[in-house]
Design an enzyme around this catalytic site. Structure first.
Site, short mmCIF file in Angstrom:
data_model
loop_
_atom_site.label_atom_id
_atom_site.label_comp_id
_atom_site.label_asym_id
_atom_site.label_seq_id
_atom_site.Cartn_x
_atom_site.Cartn_y
_atom_site.Cartn_z
N GLY A 8 0.84 -1.20 0.00
CA GLY A 8 0.00 0.00 0.00
C GLY A 8 0.87 1.24 0.00
O GLY A 8 1.48 1.59 1.02
N CYS A 272 -10.51 9.63 7.34
CA CYS A 272 -10.61 8.68 8.45
C CYS A 272 -11.63 8.99 9.54
O CYS A 272 -12.23 8.05 10.07
CB CYS A 272 -9.24 8.50 9.09
SG CYS A 272 -8.10 7.71 7.94
N1 LIG Z 1 -4.59 9.05 5.33
C1 LIG Z 1 -4.22 9.19 6.59
O1 LIG Z 1 -3.86 10.28 7.01
C2 LIG Z 1 -4.24 8.03 7.52
C3 LIG Z 1 -4.76 6.80 7.14
N2 LIG Z 1 -4.75 5.74 8.02
C4 LIG Z 1 -5.22 4.41 7.61
O2 LIG Z 1 -4.24 3.82 6.75
C5 LIG Z 1 -4.85 3.01 5.75
C6 LIG Z 1 -4.40 3.48 4.38
O3 LIG Z 1 -4.82 4.81 4.21
P1 LIG Z 1 -4.24 5.71 3.05
O4 LIG Z 1 -2.77 5.52 2.92
O5 LIG Z 1 -4.77 7.07 3.29
O6 LIG Z 1 -4.98 5.05 1.78
P2 LIG Z 1 -4.59 5.20 0.25
O7 LIG Z 1 -5.82 4.91 -0.53
O8 LIG Z 1 -3.86 6.46 0.01
O9 LIG Z 1 -3.53 4.00 0.02
C7 LIG Z 1 -3.85 2.65 0.05
C8 LIG Z 1 -3.09 1.95 -1.09
O10 LIG Z 1 -3.24 0.54 -0.95
C9 LIG Z 1 -3.23 -0.04 -2.26
N3 LIG Z 1 -3.77 -1.39 -2.19
C10 LIG Z 1 -5.03 -1.78 -1.88
N4 LIG Z 1 -5.11 -3.13 -1.86
C11 LIG Z 1 -3.86 -3.60 -2.17
C12 LIG Z 1 -3.31 -4.91 -2.29
N5 LIG Z 1 -4.05 -6.00 -2.08
N6 LIG Z 1 -2.00 -5.02 -2.62
C13 LIG Z 1 -1.25 -3.91 -2.83
N7 LIG Z 1 -1.71 -2.65 -2.71
C14 LIG Z 1 -3.00 -2.50 -2.38
C15 LIG Z 1 -4.07 0.94 -3.07
O11 LIG Z 1 -3.84 0.81 -4.45
C16 LIG Z 1 -3.62 2.29 -2.48
O12 LIG Z 1 -2.59 2.88 -3.25
C17 LIG Z 1 -6.36 3.12 5.99
O13 LIG Z 1 -6.74 2.04 6.80
C18 LIG Z 1 -6.50 4.41 6.77
O14 LIG Z 1 -7.62 4.37 7.61
C19 LIG Z 1 -4.21 5.86 9.26
C20 LIG Z 1 -3.67 7.05 9.69
C21 LIG Z 1 -3.64 8.23 8.86
O1 LIG Z 2 -6.38 8.42 11.07
C1 LIG Z 2 -6.17 9.39 10.37
O2 LIG Z 2 -6.39 9.44 9.15
C2 LIG Z 2 -5.67 10.67 10.94
O3 LIG Z 2 -6.83 11.53 11.10
C3 LIG Z 2 -6.54 12.83 11.56
O4 LIG Z 2 -5.66 13.49 10.67
P1 LIG Z 2 -6.17 14.22 9.35
O5 LIG Z 2 -7.54 13.76 9.01
O6 LIG Z 2 -5.11 14.03 8.33
O7 LIG Z 2 -6.20 15.78 9.69
P2 LIG Z 2 -6.71 16.62 10.97
O8 LIG Z 2 -5.74 17.69 11.20
O9 LIG Z 2 -7.03 15.76 12.10
O10 LIG Z 2 -8.03 17.31 10.42
C4 LIG Z 2 -9.20 16.54 10.17
C5 LIG Z 2 -10.33 17.48 9.83
O11 LIG Z 2 -10.76 18.21 10.98
C6 LIG Z 2 -10.78 19.59 10.70
N1 LIG Z 2 -10.47 20.34 11.95
C7 LIG Z 2 -9.35 20.04 12.64
C8 LIG Z 2 -9.07 20.70 13.81
C9 LIG Z 2 -9.95 21.67 14.30
O12 LIG Z 2 -9.76 22.30 15.36
N2 LIG Z 2 -11.07 21.94 13.58
C10 LIG Z 2 -11.36 21.28 12.41
O13 LIG Z 2 -12.41 21.54 11.79
C11 LIG Z 2 -9.75 19.79 9.60
O14 LIG Z 2 -9.96 20.97 8.89
C12 LIG Z 2 -9.99 18.55 8.78
O15 LIG Z 2 -11.07 18.72 7.91
C13 LIG Z 2 -5.85 12.74 12.92
O16 LIG Z 2 -5.50 14.06 13.35
C14 LIG Z 2 -4.60 11.87 12.84
O17 LIG Z 2 -4.03 11.72 14.13
C15 LIG Z 2 -4.99 10.50 12.29
O18 LIG Z 2 -3.84 9.69 12.13
#
Ligand SMILES: NC(=O)C1=CN([C@@H]2O[C@H](COP(=O)(O)OP(=O)(O)OC[C@H]3O[C@@H](n4cnc5c(N)ncnc54)[C@H](O)[C@@H]3O)[C@@H](O)[C@H]2O)C=CC1
Ligand SMILES: O=C(O)[C@H]1O[C@H](OP(=O)(O)OP(=O)(O)OC[C@H]2O[C@@H](n3ccc(=O)[nH]c3=O)[C@H](O)[C@@H]2O)[C@H](O)[C@@H](O)[C@@H]1O
Length: 480
Positions: A8, A272
């Site tokens: 991923g 998320c």
């Molecule tokens: N975006 C964020 O800020 C955060 C996301 N997460 C979690 O991390 C996970 C991934 O999120 P993102 O990176 O944002 O998603 P994303 O959609 O950007 O990346 C996921 C990638 O996995 C690939 N993929 C899916 N199935 C696959 C397989 N079987 N083999 C190889 N590649 C495969 C997809 O093509 C895609 O590029 C989710 O569970 C999300 O909830 C956790 C913390 C922060």
């Molecule tokens: O699991 C995840 O994906 C991540 O989700 C959030 O991170 P993210 O969604 O990237 O960004 P945030 O800064 O948390 O903002 C989320 C949303 O809340 C809004 N927000 C944030 C803070 C605030 O005071 N008010 C508010 O409206 C932001 O504008 C945005 O739309 C969490 O902050 C991360 O710790 C977590 O890893």
């Protein structure tokens, strides 16, 4: 040499692995993905995601100990530690539709690991998953294991987009959950050794598997809850003449509450918060805890209420109709410093305005026209599937134009909606913008970034979330 493979190459897999490669030159890191276009972009000068500082880290290590590849099986079979960071979208069909996590991609990754592995592996859950997922994964792996030992760890990621590199360099904590067996503890130690290259020991927390899995859902639920709490207050502020920024400041001064994450907004977005809370709600329901489920559901309801309230404010202020009117939308990403639009509140606000037949002129410094058109025509939850499984060319929404400049977007417009807090929107020449707009000219600030007094002096009618209302707006209450 320890070999790490991450399945991923998305917003989590790409940056986390790039930082591990930077901080651990002795470890070889391969990031693999089924999406050819994503991997091609990671290997090019135009990385597939915009994240401050990311390019620098990738350029330092790519081709040395950091590799991006579509040869998933090769890298998985060679790795000692396999991170799985694939999509975990909300289910759209069948049991738990609209709430439960869809583990299709996780399961297929686990089955592939079981198929191609020839040596012992540590498999790390990096994706956010429901509690007890590790048990299911363990079953898939051990049923096909051919005598290979698989240790499952939960190592949820807490980075936020826009600050991902800083968050990864200086995490508040790294959380590792594993089995309480000697083998489980050994696996925890192996992963701890990786992070210990740059994270102080006392910030690496170790727990059992279920605590680690649940802590991630809990952390996101608590964070989103703060935003819904302050947003709920913003509605009351508008009704009473209080100022939400002053209230948040006064409340946040209490050290038990703290000042962060209390910015009222048009609603939270991002890939998320909603997904993880829905998942939490579903887990509570499955465990016979409807009161707990309803408690968390309310966080989402208030967020939806906030977005509706904003749209209603816009429409009611503009003589109860925006039909045929040009509305400039400044900002489409879910927050500043990212091009990510997943679950951005801008989608619901734009759809609401389009429902009232507005013409939208949208500008965001990082989001392309193609992405905006996709977002406005895609079905709810479809966005969270790998790119190559999404519709190739969605039908474009005719009343929407996407431009590359805020002045162009606002020219001849009746109103402006600020939906992302990009810094550049604070320093626009609002006099020039006012002069080129239809009158009366409205500004609806969904992020509380403009100087209301200054804009009112220019002649704008200004609405800012949770701020004392303009006399114009007082007589036109917004009904959610
Ligand atoms: N975006 C964020 O800020 C955060 C996301 N997460 C979690 O991390 C996970 C991934 O999120 P993102 O990176 O944002 O998603 P994303 O959609 O950007 O990346 C996921 C990638 O996995 C690939 N993929 C899916 N199935 C696959 C397989 N079987 N083999 C190889 N590649 C495969 C997809 O093509 C895609 O590029 C989710 O569970 C999300 O909830 C956790 C913390 C922060
Ligand atoms: O699991 C995840 O994906 C991540 O989700 C959030 O991170 P993210 O969604 O990237 O960004 P945030 O800064 O948390 O903002 C989320 C949303 O809340 C809004 N927000 C944030 C803070 C605030 O005071 N008010 C508010 O409206 C932001 O504008 C945005 O739309 C969490 O902050 C991360 O710790 C977590 O890893």
């Amino acid at each position: 040499m320890v070999k790490i493979c991450c399945i991923g190459a998305g917003y989590v897999g790409g940056p986390t692995m790039a930082v591990i490669a930077l901080k651990c030159p002795s470890i070889e890191v391969a990031v693999v993905d089924i999406s050819v276009s994503r991997i091609t972009a990671w290997n090019s000068d135009h990385l597939p995601i915009y994240e401050p500082g990311l390019e620098d880290v990738v350029m330092q290590r790519r081709g040395k100990n950091l590799f991006f590849s579509t040869d998933v099986e090769k890298h998985v079979s060679e790795a000692d530690i396999i991170f799985v960071s694939v999509n975990t979208p909300t289910k759209t069909q069948g049991l738990g539709a609209g709430k439960a996590a869809d583990l299709t991609y996780w399961e297929s990754a686990a089955r592939m690991i079981a198929d191609v592995s020839k040596s012992n592996k540590i498999v790390v859950e990096k994706s956010t998953v429901p509690v007890k997922t590790a048990e299911a994964i363990e079953k898939i792996l051990t049923h096909n294991s051919k005598g290979i030992d698989f240790q499952i760890l939960s190592n949820p990621e807490f980075l936020a987009e826009g600050t991902a590199i800083q968050d990864l360099f200086n995490p508040d904590r790294v959380l590792i959950g594993g089995r309480e067996t000697p083998e489980g503890q050994k696996a925890i130690q192996a992963l701890k050794d990786v992070y210990a290259h740059w994270v102080p020991e006392d910030q690496i927390l170790t727990t059992n598997l279920w605590s680690a899995e649940l802590s991630k859902l809990a952390a996101n639920a608590f964070l989103a809850q703060r935003i819904s709490s302050v947003n709920a207050m913003s509605a009351l502020c508008e009704a009473t003449g209080a100022d939400v920024a002053q209230v948040a400041h006064a409340v946040g001064k209490d050290t038990r509450i703290g000042p962060k994450f209390l910015n009222a907004s048009v609603g939270f977005g991002g890939s998320c918060f909603q997904k993880d809370i829905l998942n939490l709600v579903y887990i509570c329901e499955c465990n016979g805890l409807p009161e707990v489920a309803n408690y968390w559901k309310q966080v989402i309801k208030v967020n939806d209420y906030q977005k509706n309230r904003f749209v209603n404010r816009v429409v009611s202020s503009m003589f109860n109709t925006v039909s045929g009117k040009k509305i400039a939308v400044l900002g489409f990403a879910f927050k500043k410093d990212t091009g990510d639009t997943r679950e951005t509140p801008a989608i619901d606000v734009c759809k609401g305005l389009l429902g009232d037949k507005a013409h939208l002129s949208i500008y965001d410094p990082q989001v392309t026209e193609d992405q905006i058109q996709r977002d406005l025509s895609m079905k709810k939850f479809d966005w969270d599937h790998p790119i190559h499984l999404q519709p190739v060319s969605p039908t474009s929404v005719k009343q929407v134009s996407v431009v590359w400049d805020a002045y162009e977007a606002t020219k001849d417009a009746h109103g402006i909606c600020i939906l992302t807090e990009w810094d550049e929107f604070k320093s626009l020449d609002y006099q020039k913008i006012f002069d080129n707009m239809q009158k009366p000219a409205f500004v609806f600030d969904g992020r509380n970034i403009v100087n209301m007094d200054k804009l009112r002096e220019i002649g704008f009618i200004v609405y800012s979330i949770g701020k004392p209302l303009d006399s114009w707006l007082k007589d036109m209450p917004a009904v959610a």
